[in-house]
Design a protein around this motif. Structure first.
Motif, PDB file in Angstrom:
ATOM      1  N   TYR A  94       0.741  -6.167  17.522  1.00  0.00           N
ATOM      2  CA  TYR A  94      -0.207  -5.097  17.818  1.00  0.00           C
ATOM      3  C   TYR A  94      -0.387  -5.003  19.332  1.00  0.00           C
ATOM      4  O   TYR A  94      -0.351  -6.016  20.031  1.00  0.00           O
ATOM      5  CB  TYR A  94      -1.574  -5.370  17.175  1.00  0.00           C
ATOM      6  CG  TYR A  94      -1.637  -5.081  15.699  1.00  0.00           C
ATOM      7  CD1 TYR A  94      -2.117  -3.863  15.227  1.00  0.00           C
ATOM      8  CD2 TYR A  94      -1.216  -6.026  14.762  1.00  0.00           C
ATOM      9  CE1 TYR A  94      -2.183  -3.596  13.863  1.00  0.00           C
ATOM     10  CE2 TYR A  94      -1.275  -5.770  13.407  1.00  0.00           C
ATOM     11  CZ  TYR A  94      -1.760  -4.547  12.962  1.00  0.00           C
ATOM     12  OH  TYR A  94      -1.823  -4.290  11.610  1.00  0.00           O
ATOM     13  N   TYR A 148      -2.838  -0.806  18.355  1.00  0.00           N
ATOM     14  CA  TYR A 148      -1.781  -0.056  17.682  1.00  0.00           C
ATOM     15  C   TYR A 148      -0.795  -1.039  17.057  1.00  0.00           C
ATOM     16  O   TYR A 148      -0.374  -2.003  17.674  1.00  0.00           O
ATOM     17  CB  TYR A 148      -1.033   0.848  18.656  1.00  0.00           C
ATOM     18  CG  TYR A 148       0.234   1.429  18.054  1.00  0.00           C
ATOM     19  CD1 TYR A 148       0.158   2.477  17.151  1.00  0.00           C
ATOM     20  CD2 TYR A 148       1.486   0.892  18.355  1.00  0.00           C
ATOM     21  CE1 TYR A 148       1.303   2.996  16.575  1.00  0.00           C
ATOM     22  CE2 TYR A 148       2.641   1.403  17.784  1.00  0.00           C
ATOM     23  CZ  TYR A 148       2.547   2.456  16.894  1.00  0.00           C
ATOM     24  OH  TYR A 148       3.683   2.961  16.311  1.00  0.00           O
ATOM     25  N   ARG A 175       5.955   6.044  11.280  1.00  0.00           N
ATOM     26  CA  ARG A 175       4.615   5.565  10.883  1.00  0.00           C
ATOM     27  C   ARG A 175       3.802   5.233  12.127  1.00  0.00           C
ATOM     28  O   ARG A 175       4.286   4.564  13.046  1.00  0.00           O
ATOM     29  CB  ARG A 175       4.742   4.310  10.018  1.00  0.00           C
ATOM     30  CG  ARG A 175       3.405   3.722   9.535  1.00  0.00           C
ATOM     31  CD  ARG A 175       3.688   2.395   8.838  1.00  0.00           C
ATOM     32  NE  ARG A 175       2.537   1.848   8.159  1.00  0.00           N
ATOM     33  CZ  ARG A 175       1.603   1.072   8.725  1.00  0.00           C
ATOM     34  NH1 ARG A 175       1.686   0.798  10.027  1.00  0.00           N
ATOM     35  NH2 ARG A 175       0.607   0.579   8.006  1.00  0.00           N
ATOM     36  N   GLY A 210       0.072   3.471  13.071  1.00  0.00           N
ATOM     37  CA  GLY A 210      -1.026   2.730  12.468  1.00  0.00           C
ATOM     38  C   GLY A 210      -1.817   1.972  13.509  1.00  0.00           C
ATOM     39  O   GLY A 210      -1.417   1.841  14.671  1.00  0.00           O
ATOM     40  N   ARG A 233      -5.753  -0.647  14.103  1.00  0.00           N
ATOM     41  CA  ARG A 233      -6.953  -1.297  13.577  1.00  0.00           C
ATOM     42  C   ARG A 233      -7.903  -1.574  14.736  1.00  0.00           C
ATOM     43  O   ARG A 233      -7.512  -1.541  15.908  1.00  0.00           O
ATOM     44  CB  ARG A 233      -6.596  -2.613  12.878  1.00  0.00           C
ATOM     45  CG  ARG A 233      -6.065  -3.676  13.833  1.00  0.00           C
ATOM     46  CD  ARG A 233      -5.594  -4.911  13.112  1.00  0.00           C
ATOM     47  NE  ARG A 233      -5.176  -5.946  14.061  1.00  0.00           N
ATOM     48  CZ  ARG A 233      -4.561  -7.081  13.710  1.00  0.00           C
ATOM     49  NH1 ARG A 233      -4.265  -7.309  12.436  1.00  0.00           N
ATOM     50  NH2 ARG A 233      -4.247  -7.972  14.627  1.00  0.00           N
ATOM     51  N   GLY A 288      -9.101  -0.100   9.749  1.00  0.00           N
ATOM     52  CA  GLY A 288      -7.676   0.089   9.984  1.00  0.00           C
ATOM     53  C   GLY A 288      -7.160   1.288   9.220  1.00  0.00           C
ATOM     54  O   GLY A 288      -7.828   1.809   8.321  1.00  0.00           O
ATOM     55  N   GLY A 289      -5.979   1.725   9.577  1.00  0.00           N
ATOM     56  CA  GLY A 289      -5.390   2.862   8.881  1.00  0.00           C
ATOM     57  C   GLY A 289      -4.002   3.176   9.395  1.00  0.00           C
ATOM     58  O   GLY A 289      -3.555   2.629  10.406  1.00  0.00           O
ATOM     59  N   HIS A 290      -3.302   4.058   8.662  1.00  0.00           N
ATOM     60  CA  HIS A 290      -1.973   4.489   9.085  1.00  0.00           C
ATOM     61  C   HIS A 290      -1.674   5.869   8.506  1.00  0.00           C
ATOM     62  O   HIS A 290      -2.302   6.307   7.531  1.00  0.00           O
ATOM     63  CB  HIS A 290      -0.902   3.491   8.637  1.00  0.00           C
ATOM     64  CG  HIS A 290      -0.547   3.607   7.182  1.00  0.00           C
ATOM     65  ND1 HIS A 290      -1.269   3.005   6.169  1.00  0.00           N
ATOM     66  CD2 HIS A 290       0.474   4.275   6.554  1.00  0.00           C
ATOM     67  CE1 HIS A 290      -0.725   3.283   5.007  1.00  0.00           C
ATOM     68  NE2 HIS A 290       0.340   4.053   5.196  1.00  0.00           N
ATOM     69  N   TYR A 317      -0.455   8.030   3.765  1.00  0.00           N
ATOM     70  CA  TYR A 317      -1.554   7.570   4.595  1.00  0.00           C
ATOM     71  C   TYR A 317      -2.286   6.450   3.881  1.00  0.00           C
ATOM     72  O   TYR A 317      -2.087   6.192   2.686  1.00  0.00           O
ATOM     73  CB  TYR A 317      -2.521   8.721   4.908  1.00  0.00           C
ATOM     74  CG  TYR A 317      -2.881   9.546   3.699  1.00  0.00           C
ATOM     75  CD1 TYR A 317      -3.933   9.197   2.860  1.00  0.00           C
ATOM     76  CD2 TYR A 317      -2.126  10.686   3.377  1.00  0.00           C
ATOM     77  CE1 TYR A 317      -4.242   9.948   1.742  1.00  0.00           C
ATOM     78  CE2 TYR A 317      -2.432  11.451   2.258  1.00  0.00           C
ATOM     79  CZ  TYR A 317      -3.492  11.071   1.446  1.00  0.00           C
ATOM     80  OH  TYR A 317      -3.789  11.810   0.342  1.00  0.00           O
ATOM     81  N   TYR A 330      -4.682   3.621  -0.260  1.00  0.00           N
ATOM     82  CA  TYR A 330      -3.440   4.129   0.319  1.00  0.00           C
ATOM     83  C   TYR A 330      -2.711   5.033  -0.669  1.00  0.00           C
ATOM     84  O   TYR A 330      -2.775   4.846  -1.889  1.00  0.00           O
ATOM     85  CB  TYR A 330      -2.527   2.997   0.821  1.00  0.00           C
ATOM     86  CG  TYR A 330      -1.868   2.137  -0.218  1.00  0.00           C
ATOM     87  CD1 TYR A 330      -2.388   0.897  -0.565  1.00  0.00           C
ATOM     88  CD2 TYR A 330      -0.681   2.538  -0.836  1.00  0.00           C
ATOM     89  CE1 TYR A 330      -1.765   0.105  -1.492  1.00  0.00           C
ATOM     90  CE2 TYR A 330      -0.051   1.748  -1.772  1.00  0.00           C
ATOM     91  CZ  TYR A 330      -0.596   0.525  -2.098  1.00  0.00           C
ATOM     92  OH  TYR A 330       0.033  -0.264  -3.029  1.00  0.00           O
ATOM     93  N   ASP A 382       1.020   5.991  -0.672  1.00  0.00           N
ATOM     94  CA  ASP A 382       2.268   5.655   0.028  1.00  0.00           C
ATOM     95  C   ASP A 382       3.281   5.126  -0.974  1.00  0.00           C
ATOM     96  O   ASP A 382       2.942   4.815  -2.124  1.00  0.00           O
ATOM     97  CB  ASP A 382       1.999   4.602   1.102  1.00  0.00           C
ATOM     98  CG  ASP A 382       2.941   4.723   2.295  1.00  0.00           C
ATOM     99  OD1 ASP A 382       4.054   5.261   2.112  1.00  0.00           O
ATOM    100  OD2 ASP A 382       2.575   4.272   3.390  1.00  0.00           O
TER     101      ASP A 382
END
Length: 817
Positions: A442, A450, A468, A470, A472, A484-486, A498, A519, A521
């Motif tokens: 990250y 990121y 992708r 993403g 947090r 967090g997320g993507h 997502y 999610y 995905d």
């Protein structure tokens, strides 16, 4: 390398702080001891300051280094078979000397042995006979107070290091870099920590507790590192036949079978603290084995160890360790009992063979030792083996001056005074972000990060080129909440995927937290949690079959985890998911296409690891194992109609795992899993056994099994590995220098599938139940270049299945000592 090891490493690397010279009162001497006639270096020679107890032994090249704050103007050198030598030195300066010792015969009249027997053997027999009564763990209970001092130095610092771009803004830290030599290297002190603690031990029922009263580390307060600094994670009991330093077991010089590993010499006898003692030197018989060289003083009546100095063999098969020296001193607590009073440990780590490394120094002093005392109720009811009160992390300098057992020298005091100047610099923050990106995958931007960056691009036959993004939050955002997320997009299916996560920490000790995630995905069903992520770029590069078996899943997870005490916890999970069919994995009944599958379930997990230890860092927690088997049991109920669920079912799954030391043959690891599904379900909701269609070795899956190859509603599996730690390779001349380590793997699976579950939904091509056991086995080696493991794997059953490999090579990267 686990999460804590990585974070601890970059923290140590980054804290480049000023170290003042601070040696105005030290007498520092380095040099060598040689045979006066041949000029050859003399290994294992004793070098001491006259009138002082401090000393050392020479290495295989005859080299030694000594320093002291006490006054002495004479240095002495001795070795079995040579006349002793002494040399005048100048106090409070740095100097180099050379001893040339003349050979002679040494008569020891104090020891009477059988003619032809090594006189040391009579003493060793008595040590073994008295070992049980001298081992402190024989007592029903005991307690003591401890003071621990930890220090880290960057060593082998090249002269051009300060010209590197990433340290140009830190030039002031190099102005007073110490130019003395330890193990023949210069060094730059960079980190300092201290702790005060109370330790409690009970034999039956087994209990070990450590309460850390005070802790500080170079201006940075960190509970995780304070746990690491305690005795609980750095125990060295010389009365054990095998001593654990890092992962492998070292053979103790006083092991009952020590004569099979060591050569001994009875060198001297003397009165020490009103006790007559014998001095015995020891050195390894063979190369590359986990042994030491050094000496010990042993009392002549109790045959308890008074003092021992250990130095690891220079060619031992241990990664990232150039050298290790340990000195343990023991004091008599009563007429019959000797107890550890002081430990000094010096380690020389390396990252590359000839590059910059680190010295780790630890001093522990034990006092107020009490034997056979009851354990206080407040200690017995603690939820963790190591307890730290955050309010005790703010002790001022006056506290440390009053409670410090070992004084800091001026150099160590300067480490505390300068670290804040470094960590507040903008350049430090930039370097911090870059190193975190390399080690934790990250990249930090203030309160957010990121990553993981290795998922930015991947490719598969369903999505095509997948991009992708993403991220947090990190503790700069909140220490109790992490978000967090993507979002991802595929060039072939042209669909957006997502997901998002939220974690809330109610309490860290005992651990109580809530986790929620959603999610939408693609996902590979029937793949272990340990395998590469589906969108990891390495999955794309190492795939051995085109991955047409990905499935689109909508999933909501809500978890509440409650730790009752260390090693015992429950997790309650609510999971709702919708699984969509694809053209390659259709959902059909008698060739008629069906829609998506919807299921909802509640799972109660029970986790129990007796005396299991953990390393924690805010939201992450890594188990470092237990000396006992670890049990996990999952009870799952899926109610029909709940949140639109199509099925009602029960599921039971049990797992037992353990790591067993099998010294001198390394260690044995096993995992036994069994389970059953009760109800009538389509195959995606049954047990799709974990396969692996990459060339990367996955210890949690069947590496020769394909995805969607076997399904069961009742099953049992065993995975076992024997890690030989170089037991055979170390004895083969052309292989031992590679420091490879042997590993043997066996995995087996038995299972059954009821007719009612077999007929719920048509199976896709290649999927079947188990009509007989499935086996696979492998032999290989690990530790290639200190990093690579390679296994040759054979599939031993179901050899007639289509599109399989009966033999294959698998490899993985692993960081181990």
């Amino acid at each position: 390398m686990n999460l804590f090891s990585v974070r601890f490493l970059w923290l140590l690397v980054l804290l480049l702080v000023q170290a003042g010279r601070g040696h105005a009162q030290k007498t520092m001497v380095h040099g060598g001891v040689y045979d006066a006639e041949t000029g050859e270096p003399i290994p294992f020679a004793n070098v001491t300051y006259k009138g002082l107890t401090s000393g050392t032994i020479t290495d295989f090249e005859g080299f030694f280094y000594l320093e002291t704050l006490q006054a002495s103007d004479t240095l002495m050198a001795s070795c079995m078979g040579y006349n002793s030598g002494k040399m005048a030195i100048i106090q409070h300066t740095k100097q180099q000397v050379r001893f040339d010792l003349k050979a002679s015969s040494l008569m020891l009249e104090e020891v009477v042995v059988t003619p032809g027997e090594n006189p040391a053997f009579a003493v060793l027999r008595n040590i073994s006979a008295h070992k049980k009564q001298n081992n402190p763990n024989r007592f029903s209970s005991y307690r003591y107070d401890s003071y621990n001092k930890l220090r880290l130095d960057m060593n082998n610092v090249k002269h051009d290091f300060k010209d590197k771009m990433f340290v140009r803004n830190f030039q002031f830290i190099f102005e007073n870099m110490d130019s003395s030599e330890v193990f023949g290297k210069n060094y730059l002190p960079i980190l300092m920590s201290e702790s005060k603690a109370h330790y409690y031990y009970r034999k039956n029922p087994k209990l070990e507790r450590e309460v850390i009263d005070a802790f500080r580390i170079s201006g940075v307060q960190n509970n995780t590192i304070s746990q690491f600094s305690g005795k609980m994670y750095a125990q060295l009991n010389i009365y054990d036949d095998f001593m654990t330093l890092f992962e492998p077991g070292f053979v103790s010089p006083i092991a009952d079978f020590g004569r099979a590993y060591y050569k001994y010499q009875l060198e001297d006898s003397a009165m020490i603290d009103d006790t007559w003692c014998f001095k015995i030197n020891f050195k390894p018989k063979r190369k590359l084995e986990r042994t030491f060289y050094g000496y010990f003083w042993v009392a002549d009546t109790s045959f308890a160890i008074k003092k021992i100095q250990l130095r690891v063999s220079p060619d031992v098969n241990i990664n990232y360790l150039n050298d290790l020296m340990a000195v343990n001193e023991y004091q008599r607590v009563n007429d019959t009992t000797w107890f550890l009073s002081r430990e000094d440990l010096l380690l020389d780590f390396y990252l590359t063979d000839k590059g910059t490394g680190f010295f780790g120094r630890k001093t522990s002093v034990y006092s107020n030792i009490q034997l056979d005392v009851p354990i206080p109720d407040s200690i017995e009811t603690m939820h963790t083996d190591t307890y730290i009160d955050p309010s005790n992390l703010d002790k001022d300098e006056a506290y440390w001056v009053a409670n410090r057992t070992v004084e800091l020298d001026e150099e160590e005091q300067n480490i505390y005074s300068m670290v804040d100047s470094v960590v507040k610099m903008p350049a430090f923050e930039r370097i911090h972000s870059v190193i975190q990106m390399l080690t934790e995958y990250y990249y930090e931007f203030g309160p957010v990060e990121y990553g993981p960056y290795y998922t930015t691009y991947s490719h598969n036959p369903i999505e095509g080129h997948r991009i992708r993004l993403g991220g947090r939050t990190n503790p700069n955002f909140s220490k109790v909440v992490r978000l967090g997320g993507h979002v991802a997009y595929g060039s072939l299916d042209q669909k957006v995927k997502y997901g998002g996560t939220m974690e809330y920490m109610f309490n860290t000790n005992p651990r109580i937290m809530f986790m929620g995630s959603y999610y939408h995905d693609v996902r590979q069903l029937g793949k272990s949690a340990n395998a590469f992520l589906d969108d990891n770029i390495m999955t794309t590069l190492l795939r051995r079959n085109p991955n047409y078996k990905l499935t689109l899943v909508d999933q909501v997870n809500l978890e509440f985890m409650r730790e009752w005490y260390q090693g015992f916890s429950n997790t309650l999970t609510l999971r709702h998911q919708v699984i969509y069919p694809t053209g390659y994995v259709p959902f059909q009944i008698q060739d008629m296409d069906q829609g998506p599958l919807t299921s909802s379930e509640i799972t109660l997990n029970l986790h129990y690891g007796y005396r299991e230890k953990f390393l924690t860092a805010f939201f992450e927690r890594i188990s470092v194992g237990s000396n006992f088997p670890i049990l996990d049991v999952d009870f799952t109920y899926g109610p029909k109609g709940f949140l639109g669920s199509d099925y009602e079912y029960f599921r039971l799954r049990t797992q037992i795992s353990d790591k067993i030391e099998t010294n001198p043959f390394g260690y044995f690891k096993y995992k036994l899993i069994g389970g059953q599904v009760f109800g009538t379900l389509p195959y995606p909701l049954l047990e799709l056994h974990d396969g692996n269609e990459t060339y990367a070795y996955d210890p949690q899956s069947f590496n020769m099994m394909n995805y969607y190859e076997f399904v069961s509603d009742r099953y049992a599996m065993l995975a076992a590995e024997q890690h030989m730690q170089g037991f055979f390779f170390n004895r083969i001349p052309f292989l031992r220098w590679l420091k490879l380590r042997e590993v043997v793997t066996v995995k087996g699976l038995v299972g059954s599938l009821s007719d009612k579950n077999r007929n719920v939904m048509d199976f896709p091509l290649g999927l079947s139940g188990l009509s007989k056991p499935y086996y696979e086995a492998g032999i290989g080696f690990e530790n290639l270049f200190n990093l690579i493991r390679v296994d040759a794997m054979w599939r031993l059953s179901y050899l007639d299945h289509p599109n399989i490999q009966t033999f294959g090579l698998r490899a993985t990267l692993q960081l181990t000592f």
